[in-house]
Enzyme design. Sequence first.
Site, PDB file in Angstrom:
ATOM      1  N   GLU A  59     -20.542 -12.751  25.185  1.00 54.14           N
ATOM      2  CA  GLU A  59     -20.317 -13.042  26.596  1.00 54.14           C
ATOM      3  C   GLU A  59     -21.625 -13.138  27.339  1.00 54.14           C
ATOM      4  OE1 GLU A  59     -17.137 -10.780  28.775  1.00 54.14           O
ATOM      5  OE2 GLU A  59     -16.838  -9.982  26.768  1.00 54.14           O
ATOM      6  N   CYS A  95     -27.423 -13.088  32.568  1.00 50.60           N
ATOM      7  CA  CYS A  95     -27.353 -11.814  31.862  1.00 50.60           C
ATOM      8  C   CYS A  95     -26.844 -12.112  30.444  1.00 50.60           C
ATOM      9  CB  CYS A  95     -26.387 -10.904  32.630  1.00 50.60           C
ATOM     10  SG  CYS A  95     -26.183  -9.269  31.934  1.00 50.60           S
ATOM     11  N   CYS A 144     -21.363  -2.558  20.458  1.00 49.71           N
ATOM     12  CA  CYS A 144     -22.549  -1.724  20.699  1.00 49.71           C
ATOM     13  C   CYS A 144     -22.290  -0.337  20.134  1.00 49.71           C
ATOM     14  CB  CYS A 144     -22.823  -1.616  22.203  1.00 49.71           C
ATOM     15  SG  CYS A 144     -24.274  -0.612  22.613  1.00 49.71           S
ATOM     16  N   CYS A 186     -22.220   5.027  25.296  1.00 48.62           N
ATOM     17  CA  CYS A 186     -22.323   5.600  26.645  1.00 48.62           C
ATOM     18  C   CYS A 186     -20.910   5.765  27.217  1.00 48.62           C
ATOM     19  CB  CYS A 186     -23.170   4.706  27.548  1.00 48.62           C
ATOM     20  SG  CYS A 186     -24.870   4.518  26.938  1.00 48.62           S
ATOM     21  N   CYS A 211     -19.354   3.103  29.752  1.00 49.23           N
ATOM     22  CA  CYS A 211     -19.560   1.673  29.501  1.00 49.23           C
ATOM     23  C   CYS A 211     -18.497   1.090  28.582  1.00 49.23           C
ATOM     24  CB  CYS A 211     -20.954   1.455  28.910  1.00 49.23           C
ATOM     25  SG  CYS A 211     -21.328  -0.270  28.575  1.00 49.23           S
ATOM     26  N   CYS A 250     -21.281  -5.329  35.957  1.00 49.88           N
ATOM     27  CA  CYS A 250     -21.980  -4.427  35.037  1.00 49.88           C
ATOM     28  C   CYS A 250     -20.999  -3.593  34.239  1.00 49.88           C
ATOM     29  CB  CYS A 250     -22.849  -3.441  35.794  1.00 49.88           C
ATOM     30  SG  CYS A 250     -24.243  -4.186  36.562  1.00 49.88           S
TER      31      CYS A 250
END
Length: 335
Positions: free
Chosen positions: A87, A100, A107, A111, A114, A327
């Site tokens: 993305e 971005c 990942c 975190c 996230c 974000c």
Amino acid sequence: MNIYGMTQSALKRYFEEIGENPFKAGLVYDGIFKRGIGAFSEFGFADRITKQLERDFEFELPEVAELLDSGDAAKLLLRLKDGEYAETVLMRQKFGNVLCVSTQVGCNMGCAFCQSGRLKKRRDLSAGEIVGQVMAVKQKTGSAVGGVSVMGIGEPFDNFGAVKDFCGIVSADKGLAVGRRHITVSTCGIVPKIYEYAALPSSYNLAISLHAPNDDLRSRIMPINKAYPLTEVLAAAEHFSEKTGRRVTLEYVMLGGVNDRPEHAEQLAGLIGSRSFYVNLIPYNPTDNCFEKSTPFDIAVFYDILKRNGVVVTRRREFGADVKAACGQLRADYL
Ligand code: SAH
């Protein structure tokens, strides 16, 4: 090899190896990046060279599976060669368009706040696949890309080689010519890679996802802190800024009741001390039920405490929520 993943110096070496003038690397760069050429037959090279290039390289770009455009932000879902997805989000800001980009499929950093990490890393993206995000956006939206934030899905410093090549490719004068001051790589704080990044012959900007002013709290919301605690992360950031003369951004996502208390702001100011970092307060984007947004009042108090202590601080504008591109929100729904 994917031609979009070749740095200009690698391409020069290639031409030397096949006994050709390395000057041709610049011609290829100019053709594919500035003029949008998508076939070697259009370069006007001798037949022999064209054939050789066709044998050794391919023009591999992702397929656009979905495009959501709200005017000030556009999100693209890209299908890669092996069927995985990446993305990317274009933010149209007053001072120019910033893209971005993602660096991994999934990942591993875990975190707590996230979404990207809900899907464990399936693989790294290649430099060509990261460049492909820029090419796809330019082709599909017709928008220029004046800046790049390496802040999409993935941990860039867990894929250092590809990210380094990507930065070189997009900033090359003969290519996309994105200014090095307009390229920012954001990391959760993989300390040895921050030193490697500082040692690169060309430098780009660095942002660090800090999100907490003490190790206890940071380890709870960012597992990477157990390997690389705050003092080490900030020492590496300071080294980077001394080495490159660039001010490092510390990103701080405001989580209601978790890291947004006045005492956290005092602690953060103390931690930074007289070092010339730049703190960017990021409104949390509620993505599931684990955390809440800080109130505007709490953010204002936090901001004022930092300011009063001489810390340079800004508040990040929220972007792209309407196209699910804010974000931490990047995570393919189709998965
Ligand atoms: N892995 C890198 C880059 C990707 S994350 C890094 O950790 O920096 C980009 C930024 O978005 C990071 O600062 C991250 O902490 C932040 N972020 C993640 N989830 C968020 C959310 N739900 N709301 C606001 N910011 C978030």
